[in-house]
Design an enzyme around this catalytic site. Structure first.
Site, PDB file in Angstrom:
ATOM      1  CB  SER A  35       3.105  19.046  64.947  1.00 19.02           C
ATOM      2  OG  SER A  35       3.343  19.279  66.310  1.00 19.02           O
ATOM      3  CG  HIS A  69      -0.128  22.249  67.846  1.00 21.41           C
ATOM      4  ND1 HIS A  69      -0.831  21.036  68.397  1.00 21.41           N
ATOM      5  CD2 HIS A  69       1.065  21.855  67.423  1.00 21.41           C
ATOM      6  CE1 HIS A  69       0.013  20.234  68.312  1.00 21.41           C
ATOM      7  NE2 HIS A  69       1.018  20.534  67.700  1.00 21.41           N
ATOM      8  CG  HIS A  91       2.742  20.167  73.258  1.00 26.04           C
ATOM      9  ND1 HIS A  91       1.936  21.117  72.583  1.00 26.04           N
ATOM     10  CD2 HIS A  91       2.842  19.173  72.944  1.00 26.04           C
ATOM     11  CE1 HIS A  91       1.742  20.537  71.110  1.00 26.04           C
ATOM     12  NE2 HIS A  91       2.350  19.294  71.543  1.00 26.04           N
ATOM     13  CE1 TYR A  93       6.023  22.781  73.123  1.00 17.26           C
ATOM     14  CE2 TYR A  93       6.137  20.294  73.048  1.00 17.26           C
ATOM     15  CZ  TYR A  93       5.858  21.377  72.800  1.00 17.26           C
ATOM     16  OH  TYR A  93       5.131  21.553  71.249  1.00 17.26           O
ATOM     17  CD  GLU A  94       1.872  24.603  74.417  1.00 14.81           C
ATOM     18  OE1 GLU A  94       1.349  25.712  73.913  1.00 14.81           O
ATOM     19  OE2 GLU A  94       1.375  23.470  74.195  1.00 14.81           O
ATOM     20  CB  ALA A 121       4.283  15.223  63.941  1.00 13.37           C
ATOM     21  CG  MET A 224       8.550  16.507  72.242  1.00 13.80           C
ATOM     22  SD  MET A 224       9.293  18.279  71.951  1.00 13.80           S
ATOM     23  CE  MET A 224      10.696  17.802  71.125  1.00 13.80           C
ATOM     24  CB  SER A 225       2.143  15.125  72.434  1.00 10.51           C
ATOM     25  OG  SER A 225       1.997  14.486  71.163  1.00 10.51           O
ATOM     26  CG  ASN A 248      12.092  14.093  62.641  1.00  8.77           C
ATOM     27  OD1 ASN A 248      11.120  14.419  62.930  1.00  8.77           O
ATOM     28  ND2 ASN A 248      13.080  13.540  63.341  1.00  8.77           N
ATOM     29  CG  HIS A 282       8.205  22.766  64.582  1.00 10.09           C
ATOM     30  ND1 HIS A 282       7.508  21.485  65.091  1.00 10.09           N
ATOM     31  CD2 HIS A 282       7.068  23.615  64.409  1.00 10.09           C
ATOM     32  CE1 HIS A 282       6.342  21.777  65.223  1.00 10.09           C
ATOM     33  NE2 HIS A 282       5.908  22.925  64.911  1.00 10.09           N
TER      34      HIS A 282
END
Length: 317
Positions: A35, A69, A91, A93-94, A121, A224-225, A248, A282
């Site tokens: 990201s 992306h 991903h 989640y997509e 990220a 998440m990846s 973060n 995000h």
């Protein structure tokens, strides 16, 4: 990985090669840009051939739907090394099956890739980490994988690797040494870290209780990846360097109680003088990625300059 995808690898590889000049028919290294890290592709050699192919045009590829992306496969030279850049990733989640999420990694293996640099990220779990730090991944905890979401589930693809591949050495120590040599040469020691990456399915960020669980399990960062891609890469015999940009701090202190406000009960001791923690979003991830973009480009180029020799080749055809 499902047999449903098995006949398609060679078709995808042949199509990609049909778009490439002779110098890019075989690539040696691949970089997956996380990201906000698409600027890594700006490091390529400007005087050599460069091919940009949108994912939507590549047979049997998915398309990336996430902000930050772009969704292009870029084949070019970096430090004169034929390299493939995945500018954006897929991903779970997509809505993609993990077989499709990691499909490009196996295509890269068939294109000749022996080394994968995977970037992401990530949120910082380690209290010592601050946004802008760069972490070399030494291990991962795949929460989704432990729950049955592993990209190798299904009939084994023998052309790539064994039924039960080891993951205890998933992140190559020589490549991590190269990372830190590059860090030292560039004077980036103050922001360099080494730790364990936790993979969660997303797309919601972690609750505080979930974050504490990951901290207690030894996690330093969470995202998440990456882990599914690394599993597929190691199964195919590709060595891996993982790099997380800490964008973060992840809130993990207990959620503040409110009962004392109504019932007059004592404030829990752990919550006294507790500073509020910022909610993750995000946009913050993309802002920090942009802040570190130039430094990460320089770091990747320096890593290419210092890369150790490739491992012995192993055919996946």
């Amino acid at each position: 990985m499902s047999r449903h995808y098995a006949p398609k690898y060679d078709e995808t590889v042949a199509w990609i090669r049909s778009k490439c000049p002779p110098s890019l028919q075989h690539v040696h290294i691949a970089v997956i840009c996380g990201s906000g890290l698409s600027g890594l592709v700006d490091s390529v050699d400007k005087d050599r051939e460069k091919v940009v192919i949108p994912y939507k045009d590549i047979p049997h590829f998915a398309t990336s739907t996430v902000q930050g992306h772009p969704g292009n496969l870029v084949l070019a030279h970096l430090n004169s090394i034929p390299t493939a850049f995945m500018v954006g990733r897929f991903h779970f989640y997509e809505g993609h099956d993990l077989a499709l999420t990691t499909y490009p990694v196996r295509v890269l293996a068939l294109l000749g890739v022996h080394t994968l640099i995977v970037t992401n990220a990530a949120g910082g779990l380690n209290e010592a980490y601050v946004p802008g730090d760069v972490m070399a991944i030494k291990d991962h905890i795949s929460v989704a994988g432990l729950g049955g979401r592993n990209p190798l589930i299904g009939a084994n693809e023998e052309r790539f690797g064994p039924r039960f591949p080891a993951m205890s050495d998933a992140y190559d120590p020589d490549l991590r040494r190269t990372f830190f040599r590059a860090v030292k040469e560039l004077g980036m020691q103050s922001i360099a870290r080494e730790g364990t990456y936790c993979y969660v399915a997303g797309p919601s960020y972690e609750t505080r209780g979930e974050a504490r669980l990951l901290v207690q399990a030894g996690g330093d960062a969470v995202g998440m990846s990456t882990a599914p891609e690394v599993v597929a890469a190691r199964h195919a015999g590709i060595r891996v360097l993982g790099i997380s940009l800490i964008t973060n701090r992840v809130p993990y202190r207990p959620v503040p109680s409110v009962s004392h406000e109504i019932l007059g009960t004592p404030v829990p001791p752990a919550e006294k003088n507790q500073a509020p923690e910022q909610v993750v979003n995000h946009e913050e991830v993309l802002e920090v990625s942009a802040m570190r973009a130039k430094e990460l480009q320089g770091l990747v180029r320096k890593i290419f300059e210092l890369l150790p020799p490739p491992p012995p080749t192993r055919s996946t055809h």
